[in-house]
Design an enzyme around this catalytic site. Structure first.
Site, PDB file in Angstrom:
ATOM      1  N   ARG A   6      -0.025  -3.529   1.430  1.00 15.49           N
ATOM      2  CA  ARG A   6      -0.488  -4.857   1.041  1.00 15.49           C
ATOM      3  C   ARG A   6       0.686  -5.612   0.447  1.00 15.49           C
ATOM      4  NH1 ARG A   6      -4.119  -5.015  -4.322  1.00 15.49           N
ATOM      5  NH2 ARG A   6      -3.293  -7.145  -4.244  1.00 15.49           N
ATOM      6  N   ASN A  23       7.354  -8.531   0.258  1.00 15.45           N
ATOM      7  CA  ASN A  23       8.416  -7.808   0.981  1.00 15.45           C
ATOM      8  C   ASN A  23       9.023  -6.675   0.165  1.00 15.45           C
ATOM      9  OD1 ASN A  23       8.193  -9.676   3.205  1.00 15.45           O
ATOM     10  ND2 ASN A  23       9.347 -11.147   1.950  1.00 15.45           N
ATOM     11  N   ARG A  24       8.269  -6.188  -0.797  1.00 20.88           N
ATOM     12  CA  ARG A  24       8.698  -5.087  -1.671  1.00 20.88           C
ATOM     13  C   ARG A  24       9.922  -5.444  -2.530  1.00 20.88           C
ATOM     14  NH1 ARG A  24       4.247  -4.078  -0.455  1.00 20.88           N
ATOM     15  NH2 ARG A  24       3.415  -2.108   0.330  1.00 20.88           N
ATOM     16  N   LEU A  25      10.204  -6.739  -2.661  1.00 23.68           N
ATOM     17  CA  LEU A  25      11.310  -7.186  -3.517  1.00 23.68           C
ATOM     18  C   LEU A  25      10.752  -7.501  -4.903  1.00 23.68           C
ATOM     19  CD1 LEU A  25      13.301  -9.374  -0.980  1.00 23.68           C
ATOM     20  CD2 LEU A  25      13.733  -7.008  -1.688  1.00 23.68           C
TER      21      LEU A  25
END
Length: 213
Positions: free
Chosen positions: A8, A189-191
């Site tokens: 997610r 974006n997992r940043l």
């Protein structure tokens, strides 16, 4: 089931250094209040990792019962596995995960017992059933059946039927004194945004650094 396909995006909020409090306790209080206002179930649940002197780790969930600039307090049986490991190795890690807000708080530091007075004050605030439970359970020990617990509970009910239930000498609080506290905010974006407060013992202050996600 393809577990690798489960994902997610985290899009609720961001976190910047300019918006952080000067110390981790104030920042934690802000986030904790926001999590509580979001009606997160068991908002004070935290995972505690301890290890033996040889480095063998264990993990469990406990409930935070107090925090201030001294540290973060939870209560347990002093004969439990986690208490024995804390005696061997007082370095621990704790984690709060508030998924509804896409946030985590990680605390690392050392642990010490709270005062007997502090433990007594909290113990007397507990419901009577929880007070009895502290006397009944030899936490982490092996038992053959639940019937033993139920029989012990009836025994304690009879023993303390005519007055207040005293604080067991084998039960009380531990305080995590943090050396580092990380605040994690999920981002797309997992940043993710990650900021770590690290204690500067020489200057009695906290240094804040952004960490790469």
């Amino acid at each position: 089931m393809d577990i690798g396909a489960l994902r997610r995006e985290y899009t609720q909020a961001g976190l910047s250094k300019a918006n952080l409090a000067a110390n981790p306790f104030s920042q934690f209080e802000t986030w904790f209040q926001q999590a509580n206002q979001a009606n997160i179930a068991e908002v004070n649940a935290m995972q505690i990792a301890t290890s033996t002197a040889q480095g063998k780790p264990t993990l469990r969930t406990v409930l935070l019962k107090a925090f201030d600039e001294q540290g973060f307090v939870f209560y347990t049986n002093y004969h439990s596995q986690k208490a024995q490991q804390i005696t061997e190795n007082p370095q621990v890690a704790a984690l709060f995960f508030w998924k509804e807000l896409e946030r985590q708080v990680e605390i690392t530091g050392r642990v010490e017992k709270v005062s007997t007075l502090e433990s007594l004050k909290y113990f007397t605030s507990r419901p009577r059933g929880s007070q009895l439970g502290a006397w009944v359970s030899a936490q982490s020990s092996i038992i053959s059946s639940r019937k033993l617990l139920e029989a012990k509970l009836e025994e304690m009910k009879q023993k303390f039927s005519n007055g207040e239930i005293p604080l067991p000498d084998f039960w009380g609080g531990f305080r995590i004194i943090p050396e580092a506290v990380e605040f994690w905010q999920g981002r797309p974006n997992r940043l993710h945004d990650r900021f770590e407060y690290r204690r500067n013992t020489e200057q009695n202050s906290w240094q804040i650094e952004r960490l790469s996600p």
